[in-house]
Design a protein around this motif. Structure first.
Motif, mmCIF file in Angstrom:
data_model
loop_
_atom_site.group_PDB
_atom_site.id
_atom_site.type_symbol
_atom_site.label_atom_id
_atom_site.label_comp_id
_atom_site.label_asym_id
_atom_site.label_seq_id
_atom_site.Cartn_x
_atom_site.Cartn_y
_atom_site.Cartn_z
ATOM 1 N N SER A 158 0.832 -1.227 0.000
ATOM 2 C CA SER A 158 0.000 0.000 0.000
ATOM 3 C C SER A 158 0.858 1.265 0.000
ATOM 4 C CB SER A 158 -0.896 0.016 1.243
ATOM 5 O OG SER A 158 -0.067 0.170 2.408
ATOM 6 N N GLN A 160 1.521 2.811 2.623
ATOM 7 C CA GLN A 160 1.038 3.634 3.748
ATOM 8 C C GLN A 160 2.204 3.973 4.697
ATOM 9 O OE1 GLN A 160 -0.683 6.017 5.488
ATOM 10 N NE2 GLN A 160 -2.401 4.919 4.485
ATOM 11 N N ARG A 165 -3.348 5.155 10.033
ATOM 12 C CA ARG A 165 -4.192 4.810 8.872
ATOM 13 C C ARG A 165 -3.927 3.384 8.413
ATOM 14 N NH1 ARG A 165 -5.785 9.615 6.087
ATOM 15 N NH2 ARG A 165 -5.609 8.588 4.064
ATOM 16 N N CYS A 166 -3.422 2.561 9.348
ATOM 17 C CA CYS A 166 -3.026 1.191 8.977
ATOM 18 C C CYS A 166 -3.984 0.113 9.483
ATOM 19 C CB CYS A 166 -1.648 0.885 9.571
ATOM 20 S SG CYS A 166 -0.290 1.640 8.667
ATOM 21 N N ASP A 218 -1.459 -3.172 5.919
ATOM 22 C CA ASP A 218 -0.309 -2.271 5.790
ATOM 23 C C ASP A 218 0.897 -2.734 6.600
ATOM 24 O OD1 ASP A 218 -1.896 -0.150 4.316
ATOM 25 O OD2 ASP A 218 -3.051 -0.376 6.162
#
Ligand SMILES: O=P(O)(O)O[C@H]1[C@H](O)[C@@H](O)[C@@H](O)[C@@H](O)[C@@H]1O
Ligand SMILES: [Mg+2]
Ligand SMILES: [Mg+2]
Length: 294
Positions: A158, A160, A165-166, A218
Protein backbone atom coordinates in the motif's frame (compact mmCIF):
# COMPACT_ATOMS: atom_id res chain seq x y z
CA UNK A 1 32.46 -9.85 -1.21
CA UNK A 2 29.64 -10.86 -3.52
CA UNK A 3 31.42 -13.77 -5.18
CA UNK A 4 29.37 -16.94 -4.78
CA UNK A 5 30.58 -18.68 -1.64
CA UNK A 6 29.78 -22.07 -3.06
CA UNK A 7 29.79 -23.36 -6.65
CA UNK A 8 26.03 -23.80 -6.83
CA UNK A 9 25.53 -20.07 -6.17
CA UNK A 10 27.15 -19.43 -9.54
CA UNK A 11 23.88 -20.69 -11.04
CA UNK A 12 22.26 -17.26 -11.22
CA UNK A 13 18.80 -18.51 -12.15
CA UNK A 14 16.66 -20.83 -9.99
CA UNK A 15 13.55 -20.55 -12.14
CA UNK A 16 13.44 -24.31 -12.79
CA UNK A 17 13.27 -24.91 -9.03
CA UNK A 18 10.59 -22.23 -8.68
CA UNK A 19 8.44 -23.72 -11.44
CA UNK A 20 8.80 -27.17 -9.90
CA UNK A 21 7.94 -25.75 -6.46
CA UNK A 22 4.77 -24.15 -7.83
CA UNK A 23 3.68 -27.40 -9.49
CA UNK A 24 4.24 -29.24 -6.19
CA UNK A 25 2.33 -26.60 -4.19
CA UNK A 26 -0.66 -27.16 -6.47
CA UNK A 27 -0.42 -30.93 -6.00
CA UNK A 28 -0.15 -30.49 -2.23
CA UNK A 29 -3.17 -28.17 -2.24
CA UNK A 30 -5.28 -30.90 -3.83
CA UNK A 31 -4.33 -33.26 -1.00
CA UNK A 32 -5.14 -30.60 1.62
CA UNK A 33 -8.52 -29.76 0.06
CA UNK A 34 -9.45 -33.45 -0.26
CA UNK A 35 -8.90 -33.82 3.50
CA UNK A 36 -10.32 -30.41 4.44
CA UNK A 37 -13.92 -31.54 5.03
CA UNK A 38 -13.06 -35.01 6.31
CA UNK A 39 -12.72 -36.23 9.89
CA UNK A 40 -9.16 -35.66 11.12
CA UNK A 41 -6.99 -37.31 13.74
CA UNK A 42 -5.34 -34.48 15.67
CA UNK A 43 -2.13 -34.68 17.72
CA UNK A 44 -0.61 -31.98 19.95
CA UNK A 45 2.94 -30.62 19.66
CA UNK A 46 4.28 -27.76 21.80
CA UNK A 47 1.00 -26.71 23.40
CA UNK A 48 -2.74 -27.53 23.46
CA UNK A 49 -3.08 -25.09 20.54
CA UNK A 50 -0.16 -26.43 18.45
CA UNK A 51 -1.82 -29.13 16.36
CA UNK A 52 -0.67 -31.58 13.69
CA UNK A 53 -2.62 -34.03 11.54
CA UNK A 54 -1.70 -36.95 9.34
CA UNK A 55 -2.28 -34.67 6.33
CA UNK A 56 0.44 -32.21 7.50
CA UNK A 57 2.89 -35.09 7.73
CA UNK A 58 1.87 -36.80 4.49
CA UNK A 59 1.98 -33.56 2.47
CA UNK A 60 5.44 -32.69 3.79
CA UNK A 61 6.75 -36.20 2.98
CA UNK A 62 5.28 -35.92 -0.54
CA UNK A 63 6.91 -32.52 -1.12
CA UNK A 64 10.33 -33.53 0.20
CA UNK A 65 10.48 -36.88 -1.64
CA UNK A 66 9.49 -35.26 -4.95
CA UNK A 67 12.08 -32.50 -4.56
CA UNK A 68 14.80 -34.92 -3.37
CA UNK A 69 14.19 -37.11 -6.44
CA UNK A 70 14.74 -34.14 -8.78
CA UNK A 71 17.45 -32.34 -6.77
CA UNK A 72 19.23 -35.00 -4.67
CA UNK A 73 21.88 -32.55 -3.40
CA UNK A 74 19.39 -30.11 -1.92
CA UNK A 75 18.67 -29.77 1.79
CA UNK A 76 15.39 -29.37 3.67
CA UNK A 77 13.91 -27.65 6.71
CA UNK A 78 10.40 -29.00 7.12
CA UNK A 79 8.11 -28.16 10.01
CA UNK A 80 6.97 -31.72 10.62
CA UNK A 81 10.41 -33.28 9.93
CA UNK A 82 11.86 -30.97 12.61
CA UNK A 83 8.98 -31.93 14.92
CA UNK A 84 9.93 -35.58 14.33
CA UNK A 85 13.52 -34.87 15.40
CA UNK A 86 15.33 -33.83 12.18
CA UNK A 87 18.01 -31.18 12.88
CA UNK A 88 17.05 -27.60 12.06
CA UNK A 89 20.14 -26.24 10.32
CA UNK A 90 20.38 -23.60 7.58
CA UNK A 91 23.58 -23.95 5.54
CA UNK A 92 24.86 -22.41 2.29
CA UNK A 93 23.51 -25.43 0.40
CA UNK A 94 20.30 -24.99 -1.67
CA UNK A 95 17.61 -25.45 0.98
CA UNK A 96 13.82 -25.83 0.78
CA UNK A 97 12.01 -24.44 3.86
CA UNK A 98 8.58 -26.06 3.99
CA UNK A 99 5.39 -25.61 6.00
CA UNK A 100 3.07 -28.25 4.54
CA UNK A 101 -0.02 -26.76 6.12
CA UNK A 102 0.27 -23.27 7.57
CA UNK A 103 -2.87 -22.81 9.65
CA UNK A 104 -3.36 -26.35 10.94
CA UNK A 105 -5.79 -25.14 13.62
CA UNK A 106 -7.85 -23.63 10.78
CA UNK A 107 -7.54 -26.89 8.82
CA UNK A 108 -8.83 -28.91 11.78
CA UNK A 109 -11.74 -26.49 12.30
CA UNK A 110 -12.48 -26.04 8.58
CA UNK A 111 -11.81 -22.29 8.96
CA UNK A 112 -11.08 -21.50 5.29
CA UNK A 113 -7.54 -20.09 5.51
CA UNK A 114 -4.88 -22.77 5.09
CA UNK A 115 -1.71 -22.50 3.02
CA UNK A 116 1.28 -24.40 1.75
CA UNK A 117 4.44 -22.35 2.28
CA UNK A 118 7.65 -23.17 0.39
CA UNK A 119 10.81 -21.02 0.46
CA UNK A 120 14.13 -21.73 -1.23
CA UNK A 121 17.51 -20.39 -0.04
CA UNK A 122 21.06 -20.56 -1.42
CA UNK A 123 23.94 -19.27 0.69
CA UNK A 124 21.27 -18.50 3.30
CA UNK A 125 19.68 -15.98 0.88
CA UNK A 126 16.06 -16.53 -0.14
CA UNK A 127 15.84 -17.00 -3.92
CA UNK A 128 12.06 -17.51 -4.08
CA UNK A 129 8.95 -18.01 -1.99
CA UNK A 130 5.61 -19.68 -2.72
CA UNK A 131 2.46 -19.37 -0.55
CA UNK A 132 -0.60 -21.17 -1.83
CA UNK A 133 -3.80 -20.27 0.05
CA UNK A 134 -5.68 -23.46 -0.84
CA UNK A 135 -9.35 -22.71 -0.12
CA UNK A 136 -9.06 -19.24 -1.65
CA UNK A 137 -7.12 -20.71 -4.63
CA UNK A 138 -4.64 -17.83 -4.32
CA UNK A 139 -1.08 -18.56 -5.37
CA UNK A 140 1.38 -15.94 -4.11
CA UNK A 141 4.96 -16.16 -5.31
CA UNK A 142 8.11 -14.07 -5.69
CA UNK A 143 11.60 -14.62 -7.07
CA UNK A 144 14.50 -12.49 -5.86
CA UNK A 145 14.76 -9.34 -7.99
CA UNK A 146 11.80 -10.27 -10.19
CA UNK A 147 8.72 -9.02 -8.34
CA UNK A 148 5.84 -10.57 -6.42
CA UNK A 149 2.68 -12.02 -7.91
CA UNK A 150 -0.78 -13.27 -6.97
CA UNK A 151 -2.13 -15.76 -9.53
CA UNK A 152 0.27 -14.18 -12.03
CA UNK A 153 -0.77 -10.57 -11.39
CA UNK A 154 1.90 -8.19 -10.00
CA UNK A 155 1.61 -7.19 -6.34
CA UNK A 156 2.54 -3.95 -4.61
CA UNK A 157 2.30 -2.88 -1.00
CA UNK A 158 0.00 0.00 0.00
CA UNK A 159 2.91 2.37 0.67
CA UNK A 160 1.04 3.63 3.75
CA UNK A 161 3.38 5.70 5.96
CA UNK A 162 0.95 6.81 8.68
CA UNK A 163 0.47 4.16 11.40
CA UNK A 164 -2.92 5.69 12.36
CA UNK A 165 -4.19 4.81 8.87
CA UNK A 166 -3.03 1.19 8.98
CA UNK A 167 -4.65 -2.21 9.14
CA UNK A 168 -2.18 -4.36 11.07
CA UNK A 169 -2.15 -8.17 10.90
CA UNK A 170 -0.72 -10.36 13.63
CA UNK A 171 -1.15 -13.74 15.29
CA UNK A 172 -1.63 -15.07 18.76
CA UNK A 173 0.21 -18.30 18.04
CA UNK A 174 0.29 -21.51 20.02
CA UNK A 175 1.84 -20.06 23.19
CA UNK A 176 -0.49 -20.26 26.20
CA UNK A 177 1.88 -19.23 29.03
CA UNK A 178 1.07 -16.03 30.94
CA UNK A 179 4.15 -14.06 29.82
CA UNK A 180 3.56 -14.73 26.11
CA UNK A 181 -0.20 -14.08 26.33
CA UNK A 182 0.15 -10.88 28.39
CA UNK A 183 2.87 -9.62 26.01
CA UNK A 184 0.86 -10.44 22.89
CA UNK A 185 -2.45 -9.03 24.14
CA UNK A 186 -0.84 -5.85 25.48
CA UNK A 187 0.80 -5.38 22.05
CA UNK A 188 -2.65 -5.43 20.47
CA UNK A 189 -3.99 -3.06 23.16
CA UNK A 190 -1.18 -0.53 22.54
CA UNK A 191 -1.63 -0.67 18.76
CA UNK A 192 -5.40 -0.13 19.03
CA UNK A 193 -4.80 2.84 21.34
CA UNK A 194 -2.50 4.58 18.82
CA UNK A 195 -5.02 4.21 17.16
CA UNK A 196 -4.67 2.03 14.08
CA UNK A 197 -7.66 1.42 11.79
CA UNK A 198 -7.77 -2.27 12.68
CA UNK A 199 -5.99 -5.41 13.83
CA UNK A 200 -6.60 -8.71 12.00
CA UNK A 201 -5.50 -12.35 12.30
CA UNK A 202 -6.32 -15.06 9.76
CA UNK A 203 -4.71 -17.94 11.67
CA UNK A 204 -1.99 -18.52 9.11
CA UNK A 205 1.20 -16.49 9.37
CA UNK A 206 2.04 -16.99 5.69
CA UNK A 207 -1.31 -15.73 4.37
CA UNK A 208 -1.40 -12.96 7.00
CA UNK A 209 1.92 -11.64 5.74
CA UNK A 210 0.90 -11.91 2.07
CA UNK A 211 -1.91 -9.42 2.79
CA UNK A 212 0.82 -6.78 3.22
CA UNK A 213 2.14 -7.65 -0.25
CA UNK A 214 -1.35 -7.16 -1.75
CA UNK A 215 -1.80 -3.77 -0.04
CA UNK A 216 -4.89 -5.16 1.72
CA UNK A 217 -3.05 -4.76 5.01
CA UNK A 218 -0.31 -2.27 5.79
CA UNK A 219 1.78 -4.21 8.31
CA UNK A 220 2.24 -7.58 9.94
CA UNK A 221 4.20 -8.48 13.04
CA UNK A 222 4.62 -11.79 14.84
CA UNK A 223 6.58 -13.10 17.79
CA UNK A 224 6.99 -16.83 18.29
CA UNK A 225 6.44 -18.11 14.78
CA UNK A 226 9.06 -20.32 13.10
CA UNK A 227 11.16 -19.86 9.97
CA UNK A 228 8.89 -22.12 7.91
CA UNK A 229 5.85 -19.92 8.74
CA UNK A 230 7.30 -16.78 7.19
CA UNK A 231 10.35 -17.57 5.00
CA UNK A 232 8.28 -17.60 1.79
CA UNK A 233 5.99 -14.65 2.58
CA UNK A 234 8.98 -12.52 3.62
CA UNK A 235 10.40 -12.45 0.07
CA UNK A 236 6.88 -11.95 -1.32
CA UNK A 237 6.48 -8.77 0.78
CA UNK A 238 9.99 -7.56 -0.08
CA UNK A 239 9.49 -8.12 -3.82
CA UNK A 240 6.15 -6.28 -3.54
CA UNK A 241 8.09 -3.22 -2.37
CA UNK A 242 7.62 -3.75 1.35
CA UNK A 243 9.98 -3.73 4.31
CA UNK A 244 10.71 -6.91 6.30
CA UNK A 245 12.63 -6.38 9.48
CA UNK A 246 12.99 -7.13 13.14
CA UNK A 247 14.95 -4.96 15.55
CA UNK A 248 17.35 -4.36 12.68
CA UNK A 249 18.10 -6.86 9.92
CA UNK A 250 15.42 -9.48 9.20
CA UNK A 251 16.58 -12.82 10.59
CA UNK A 252 14.21 -15.64 9.71
CA UNK A 253 15.59 -17.74 12.56
CA UNK A 254 14.93 -15.13 15.30
CA UNK A 255 11.18 -15.98 15.64
CA UNK A 256 10.33 -12.27 15.42
CA UNK A 257 9.32 -10.36 12.31
CA UNK A 258 7.81 -7.05 11.21
CA UNK A 259 6.67 -6.69 7.60
CA UNK A 260 5.32 -3.31 6.54
CA UNK A 261 4.31 -1.07 3.65
CA UNK A 262 7.03 1.42 4.60
CA UNK A 263 9.99 1.77 6.95
CA UNK A 264 8.19 4.50 8.90
CA UNK A 265 5.34 2.12 9.72
CA UNK A 266 7.82 -0.67 10.52
CA UNK A 267 9.68 1.69 12.89
CA UNK A 268 6.48 2.75 14.68
CA UNK A 269 5.48 -0.88 15.19
CA UNK A 270 8.93 -1.78 16.54
CA UNK A 271 8.49 1.04 19.11
CA UNK A 272 5.06 -0.18 20.24
CA UNK A 273 5.38 -3.96 20.08
CA UNK A 274 7.26 -5.93 22.73
CA UNK A 275 8.68 -9.42 22.35
CA UNK A 276 8.85 -12.28 24.80
CA UNK A 277 11.85 -14.61 25.02
CA UNK A 278 11.89 -17.23 22.24
CA UNK A 279 14.57 -19.82 21.60
CA UNK A 280 15.94 -19.16 18.10
CA UNK A 281 15.13 -21.69 15.41
CA UNK A 282 18.88 -22.09 14.79
CA UNK A 283 22.19 -20.23 14.69
CA UNK A 284 23.27 -17.07 16.55
CA UNK A 285 23.08 -16.47 20.29
CA UNK A 286 20.04 -17.84 22.16
CA UNK A 287 16.99 -15.58 21.71
CA UNK A 288 17.28 -12.66 24.13
CA UNK A 289 14.84 -9.80 24.07
CA UNK A 290 12.94 -10.60 27.23
CA UNK A 291 10.09 -8.12 26.92
CA UNK A 292 12.21 -5.42 25.29
CA UNK A 293 10.88 -3.58 22.27
CA UNK A 294 11.43 -5.49 19.07
O1 LIG B 1 -0.29 -24.03 11.41
P1 LIG B 1 1.16 -23.99 11.64
O2 LIG B 1 2.00 -24.40 10.47
O3 LIG B 1 1.56 -24.68 12.89
O4 LIG B 1 1.60 -22.44 11.83
C1 LIG B 1 0.88 -21.60 12.71
C2 LIG B 1 1.55 -21.55 14.07
O5 LIG B 1 1.65 -22.86 14.57
C3 LIG B 1 0.71 -20.71 15.01
O6 LIG B 1 1.42 -20.60 16.22
C4 LIG B 1 0.41 -19.35 14.48
O7 LIG B 1 1.59 -18.60 14.58
C5 LIG B 1 -0.06 -19.36 13.07
O8 LIG B 1 -0.11 -18.05 12.59
C6 LIG B 1 0.87 -20.17 12.20
O9 LIG B 1 0.43 -20.12 10.87
MG1 LIG C 1 3.01 -22.59 10.07
MG1 LIG D 1 2.34 -26.07 9.55
Amino acid sequence: LHAPRTPHAAMADWTDCLDFGISLAKQASEAVLTAFNRQKEVKLKSSPADLVTETDQRVEKMLISAIRKRYPQHRFIGEESVAAGEPLELTDRPTWIIDPIDGTVNFVHRFPFVAISIAFTVNKQTEFGIVYSCVEDKLFHAQRGRGAFLNGEPLHVSGQEDISRCVVVTEIGAERDDLALSTLTSNIFRLLKLPVHGVRALGTAAVDMCQVATGGADAYYHIGMHCWDIAASAIIVKEAGGVVTDTDEFDMMSRRVIAASSSSVANRISQVVRAFPCRRDCGGAPGANGGAAL
